[in-house]
Scaffold this active site. Structure first.
Site, PDB file in Angstrom:
ATOM      1  N   CYS A 118     -29.222  42.993  46.535  1.00 18.60           N
ATOM      2  CA  CYS A 118     -27.930  42.296  46.547  1.00 18.60           C
ATOM      3  C   CYS A 118     -26.792  43.260  46.882  1.00 18.60           C
ATOM      4  O   CYS A 118     -25.782  42.855  47.459  1.00 18.60           O
ATOM      5  CB  CYS A 118     -27.682  41.607  45.215  1.00 18.60           C
ATOM      6  SG  CYS A 118     -27.774  42.706  43.784  1.00 18.60           S
TER       7      CYS A 118
ATOM      8  N   HIS B 264     -25.646  42.444  39.115  1.00 14.38           N
ATOM      9  CA  HIS B 264     -25.819  41.723  40.380  1.00 14.38           C
ATOM     10  C   HIS B 264     -24.534  41.817  41.193  1.00 14.38           C
ATOM     11  O   HIS B 264     -23.435  41.823  40.638  1.00 14.38           O
ATOM     12  CB  HIS B 264     -26.159  40.262  40.070  1.00 14.38           C
ATOM     13  CG  HIS B 264     -26.423  39.422  41.284  1.00 14.38           C
ATOM     14  ND1 HIS B 264     -27.419  39.704  42.182  1.00 14.38           N
ATOM     15  CD2 HIS B 264     -25.813  38.295  41.743  1.00 14.38           C
ATOM     16  CE1 HIS B 264     -27.413  38.792  43.145  1.00 14.38           C
ATOM     17  NE2 HIS B 264     -26.447  37.931  42.899  1.00 14.38           N
TER      18      HIS B 264
END
Length: 490
Positions: A138, A441
């Site tokens: 990510c 994330h």
């Protein structure tokens, strides 16, 4: 196990099919479950052969070894790995698989058609394309989506000619991840170009940047493996390597052609980093003046440092977390961070300045001025700080403007700049969700043709300015405003 049809990996020992590391990692668990516990006696050759170590990606036909934790090129003497590839290819071309592809295409089309939104009363398709997560990638996806929405930068790469990396007998063949491919056989510029071209076409809901990630592994050893990485560190490595590759020319595109195109972007006041100017320095390059004054004799030292981004501290007075009962103090703004970066600062005992007049290290003050602003101003908020034992995250919200960031007061010679040349509008924001740098994330917000989108790996959703403004930004990308009357200022 999870009934996923994404990224199937077949074990070349027992032919079991599981999802790969890019999904839920059941192929890796199959390998781990097959491990023989370590004992004092020596393993026999027969025991070595039942380790279920090697598997093949049924989509790309790449062979992967879990013990080496790398893609491999080795084949058996009888060429059995290649036979498996050919067999899988035949299955792919069979009527059964063709039917499955037809059904999958219908599903993709229906999901694409469902991604519609109304703009000014008319219905238009949401043509944004997500990026698949290849196992904690990510950090890469958020940076790629942000850069893809910086139009001048993105268009330059998309307009470069396509490059065929192989010729002769190997031309046109499908490439496999192999260890034998040397650094000369990979091109970061080419894979970056292909990835940018795949985004915003609207032909697919998500693109898998496997080829680009493989090149990243090849030329940036720090990012090998599937652990979470720092998005800002990746962005700097990516821009630096693109800059270096563009200077040297790549795969048939001559250095002179690239430098000529880059010089057209920065005809005046170039910012050169590590050699000649390229599109990277023409777009992101600025120049800082570092001014140091000796507090003993008053000697002043100045030097000019090129930069591609500015790393800003969040001032310490805003870092303390407040409980519900405490009064909410002043909110930290981007201007506070910029002021902290450019304000006069006395260097501490560990940073004593070597004064050439005093001939020894002395106490001194330091101040930064911006001598030249870039076309795209990249601001990195330093949210991660090392302590004695761990790395902490500063979770403070920093208020930032979506339009009209005025940088004139930080310039060395503001009188030489035009009325509109110091105003910047936000184009992209990278956000880190979670408490630690090794976890959490990354997602990105970016503006495209007047609309804001939220990029969360393969999922792309339409959002609004209010939501973007509430984000706890980690990296901010501002684009220099074109001259317009009635500018809104920070």
């Amino acid at each position: 196990v999870c009934r996923s049809n994404k990224s199937p990996w077949v074990c070349l020992t027992c032919s079991s099919v599981h999802c790969g590391r890019y999904v839920n990692g059941h192929a890796k668990k199959h390998y781990e479950d097959a491990q023989i516990p370590m004992t004092n006696h020596k393993k026999t050759e027969k025991q070595e052969k039942v380790q279920h170590t090697v598997c093949m990606d049924c989509s790309s036909y790449s062979t992967y070894c879990y013990r080496c934790d790398d893609f491999v090129v080795n084949d058996t003497k009888l060429g059995l790995v290649q036979k498996v590839r050919e067999h899988l290819q035949n299955l792919e071309n069979s009527a059964f698989t063709s039917d499955r592809h037809r059904k999958r295409k219908l599903l993709e089309n229906s999901s694409l058609n469902s991604k519609l939104l109304k703009v000014n009363g008319s219905t238009t398709a949401l043509c944004a394309t997500g990026l698949r997560n290849l196992g904690n990638t990510c950090f890469m996806n958020a940076i790629l989506q942000s850069l893809s929405n910086i139009q001048q930068f993105c268009c330059y790469f998309k307009e470069l000619p396509a490059v065929e990396l192989r010729n002769g007998k190997t031309a046109g063949r499908r490439t496999y991840h192999t260890r034998s491919q040397g650094d000369n056989n990979v091109s970061l510029v080419e894979e970056f170009r292909k990835t940018l071209c795949a985004l915003w076409q609207g032909s697919q809901t998500a693109f898998s940047p496997e080829s680009l990630f493989y090149v990243v592994w090849k030329i940036m050893p720090n990012f090998r493996g599937y652990q979470q990485q720092d998005a800002h560190e990746f962005m700097r490595y990516l821009l630096d390597h693109l800059h270096l590759e563009l200077q040297g020319g790549f795969n048939g595109v001559s250095r002179s052609v690239i430098l000529q195109e880059s010089s057209n972007l920065s005809a005046s006041n170039k910012c050169c980093i590590n050699g000649a100017s390229t599109v990277v320095t023409a777009i992101f390059g600025g120049i800082l003046q570092n001014e140091v004054n000796c507090l003993i004799c008053g000697t002043e030292s100045r030097k000019f440092d090129p930069f591609l981004d500015l790393s800003l501290d969040i001032p310490s007075q805003f870092r303390n977390k407040r409980t519900k009962n405490q009064e909410s103090g002043p909110m930290c703004t981007l201007r506070d961070c910029l002021r902290s970066f450019t304000d006069l600062e006395e260097l501490d005992e560990t940073e004593l300045y070597m004064c050439h007049k005093c001939k020894k290290k002395q106490k001194s003050t330091k101040k930064f001025w911006i001598q030249k602003l870039p076309k795209v101003l990249c601001l990195h908020l330093k949210r991660f700080h090392w302590t004695a034992y761990l790395r902490n995250k500063v979770d403070t919200y920093v208020e930032f403007p979506l339009r009209g960031l005025d940088m004139k007061c930080y310039l060395l010679e503001p009188e030489n700049s035009g009325p509109e040349s110091c105003l910047y509008d936000l184009v992209a924001v990278v956000v880190h969700h979670g408490s630690g740098v090794g976890s959490g994330h990354y997602t990105a917000y970016a503006a495209h043709e007047g609309r804001w989108f939220h990029f969360n790996d393969s999922t792309v959703t339409l959002t609004d300015e209010e939501t973007v403004g509430k984000a706890k930004a980690y990296i901010l990308f501002y684009v220099e405003r074109q001259a317009k009357p009635g500018a809104e200022k920070l």
